[in-house]
Design an enzyme around this catalytic site. Structure first.
Site, PDB file in Angstrom:
ATOM      1  N   SER A 253     116.575  56.594  -7.061  1.00  0.00           N
ATOM      2  CA  SER A 253     116.528  55.986  -8.213  1.00  0.00           C
ATOM      3  C   SER A 253     116.260  54.443  -8.239  1.00  0.00           C
ATOM      4  O   SER A 253     116.753  54.018  -7.243  1.00  0.00           O
ATOM      5  CB  SER A 253     117.834  56.559  -9.083  1.00  0.00           C
ATOM      6  OG  SER A 253     118.786  55.592  -8.530  1.00  0.00           O
ATOM      7  N   LYS A 254     115.601  53.974  -9.234  1.00  0.00           N
ATOM      8  CA  LYS A 254     115.326  52.502  -9.390  1.00  0.00           C
ATOM      9  C   LYS A 254     116.683  51.734  -9.196  1.00  0.00           C
ATOM     10  O   LYS A 254     116.533  50.591  -8.675  1.00  0.00           O
ATOM     11  CB  LYS A 254     114.922  52.331 -10.752  1.00  0.00           C
ATOM     12  CG  LYS A 254     113.547  52.036 -10.860  1.00  0.00           C
ATOM     13  CD  LYS A 254     113.265  51.102 -12.017  1.00  0.00           C
ATOM     14  CE  LYS A 254     112.855  51.640 -13.146  1.00  0.00           C
ATOM     15  NZ  LYS A 254     111.940  51.120 -14.147  1.00  0.00           N
TER      16      LYS A 254
END
Ligand code: GLU
Length: 493
Positions: A253-254
């Site tokens: 994830s970012k």
């Protein structure tokens, strides 16, 4: 013998994600291994979130990597259009067919009704799902409502008991109980299809024989399988690839990792190394060599060598591999590639227009604008000391700006300015309070060329990366603070 046809079907709703490239790569290798075709389709049925800029970035990023497709929205092909937003008439026809065969039905529930239904199910301790109430309406009632133009969606029928068997190339048969599956909306009130319908219709019409996609789609495969059955179409072979993970094993994830391909391009990774690294996510060469090219991967590709353990996307390992690629080049080639990376014409123009009026010799450019060519910067922590703000306010202000910038759909100077303004106002501060912090975080210095222009040129990924780094330098933000500040932001902004 049938020709193998695979596809990547990205939804253009954000940055070009490394996960998209990973799935594209495996689809590409699989098709090429069998002398087949790899195609690209844009799944933009979510009109609110999809945008053309994101689509372009995805195409550019895949092309940068060296992945090519023989049919797609940009190159055309015999099964076009390849953008779902341009295929509404096709879907309407198939929806009609499903309804007339009794496999799908109109549902007139309003949002309030559905909310109430779910609330009641919650209260009874049940899993919220559509209860099939529209199926109880009489034929005449339905016809009347339709004739009166009542807004409605079209849902698919699903069996209430038994299991759906999903034949997965990597896992064998996976059983999904039908009572876990909702009566999925296939067409929304605006007449546009949802992912499920469009995906099945297109894979069929585009002759897709093998669907390699992320594991996150496994649970919804039952709905797709049922649609193939309803239409009487042959199901493509399904393969759900293991998801990429952060080093702590959570889904990539970012928040924990850089996930945008443009970020890696910007900070000087070689596309060959990125592809090589993605190729090693869950797959290995028969001779276990770590460095290999796309052609070598295609030449040795074998689906049975994909392992299901969640592959970890680790930027340190990627950097190591990139280093191998850089060092293995003849120095002339290295020099050429370095130059190509540093002086992309468009980028150079933008930087030149910022520095030209501020230098007396070319040699001054490096000290003024060197930060455009680095990944991070190393500001002195003293640069974040502010006369007007406490150190906590400094971190809070920067974190709030970072959150707001991260979620911007559009990256332009005036949008960046108004975002920063909204945040400072919500904290009852001024724009001037924020600027020195931005200079320090983005350029690494107390002053430089216009920091707002610089942010626009650096792009969202690199800007946010530097804001993250600055926050880390200042001691980071605790989970408790994050929660508190998020609440404040939601209330105020
Ligand atoms: N549009 C879907 C996505 O963005 C495609 C899923 C699939 O490959 O079926 O991942």
């Amino acid at each position: 013998m049938i020709t193998v046809r695979t596809r990547i079907a990205p939804s253009p709703t954000g940055d070009p994600h490394v996960g998209t490239a990973y799935i594209a790569l495996f689809n590409y290798c699989f098709a090429k291994q069998y002398g087949g075709e790899f195609i690209l389709r844009i799944e933009d049925t979510d009109q609110l979130r999809s945008n053309r800029k994101s689509e372009q970035q995805i195409l550019d990023a895949l092309r940068w990597l060296g992945i090519t497709w023989s049919e797609g929205p940009d190159v055309g092909g015999p099964h076009g259009p390849y953008r779902q937003s341009e295929r509404s008439d096709i879907y309407k026809q198939y929806i009609k067919q499903l309804v007339s065969m009794g496999h799908a039905f109109p549902c007139f529930c309003t949002a309030e009704e559905l909310n109430q239904m779910r609330a009641e199910q919650y209260a009874r301790g049940e899993t919220p799902r559509y209860d099939g109430r529209a199926l109880l309406l009489s034929k005449e009632d339905v016809a009347q409502r339709l004739a009166a133009g009542r807004p409605h969606v079209i849902r698919m029928k699903v069996p209430s008991e038994g299991v759906c068997v999903v034949p997965d190339m990597l896992r064998g048969d996976v059983e999904i109980p039908w009572n876990h599956i909702d009566m999925q909306v296939l067409m929304k009130t605006d007449g546009l299809p949802t992912y499920f319908l469009a995906n099945v219709v297109d894979d069929h019409l585009m002759g897709i024989t093998h669907v390699l996609r992320g594991e996150e789609w496994l649970s919804s495969a039952a709905k797709l399988i049922l649609l193939y059955e309803y239409f009487g179409w042959e199901l493509p072979r399904l393969c759900h690839m293991p998801l990429l993970r952060n080093p702590d094993k959570s889904k990539l994830s970012k928040r924990k990792n850089q996930t945008s391909l443009t970020f890696y391009e910007r900070i000087g990774f070689m596309p060959e190394a990125m592809l090589n690294y993605l190729g090693r996510m869950g797959w290995s060469m028969p001779d276990a060599r770590e460095k290999f090219s796309l052609q070598e991967m295609v030449g040795n590709f074998d689906m049975s060598r994909v392992s299901l353990g969640g592959p970890v996307f680790d930027i340190e390992k990627l950097s190591w591999l990139n280093g191998q690629w850089l060092r293995d080049m003849p120095v002339e080639k290295f020099a050429m590639r370095m130059q190509q990376w540093a002086f992309r014409p468009e980028h150079t123009m933008k930087i030149a227009s910022l520095v030209q009026s501020r230098v007396e010799t070319f040699s001054q450019v490096v000290s003024l604008a060197g930060f455009f060519f680095t990944d991070g910067v190393s500001p002195d922590v003293k640069l974040f000391e502010s006369k007007n703000l406490s150190s906590n306010q400094v971190r809070q202000l920067m974190q709030l700006i970072l959150w707001k910038l991260e979620s911007l759909p559009q990256w332009e100077k005036n949008v960046i300015i108004s975002t920063i303004k909204t945040v400072v106002e919500s904290m009852k501060l001024t724009f001037r309070d924020a600027m020195p912090l931005m200079f320090a975080a983005i350029t690494g210095r107390a002053n430089s060329v216009s920091v707002l222009d610089s942010m626009e040129i650096l792009g969202l990924d690199l800007t946010c990366f530097r804001l993250h780094q600055a926050l880390d330098l200042l001691g980071g933000v605790s989970e408790k603070e994050k929660k508190e500040w998020k609440n404040l932001m939601d209330l105020a902004v």
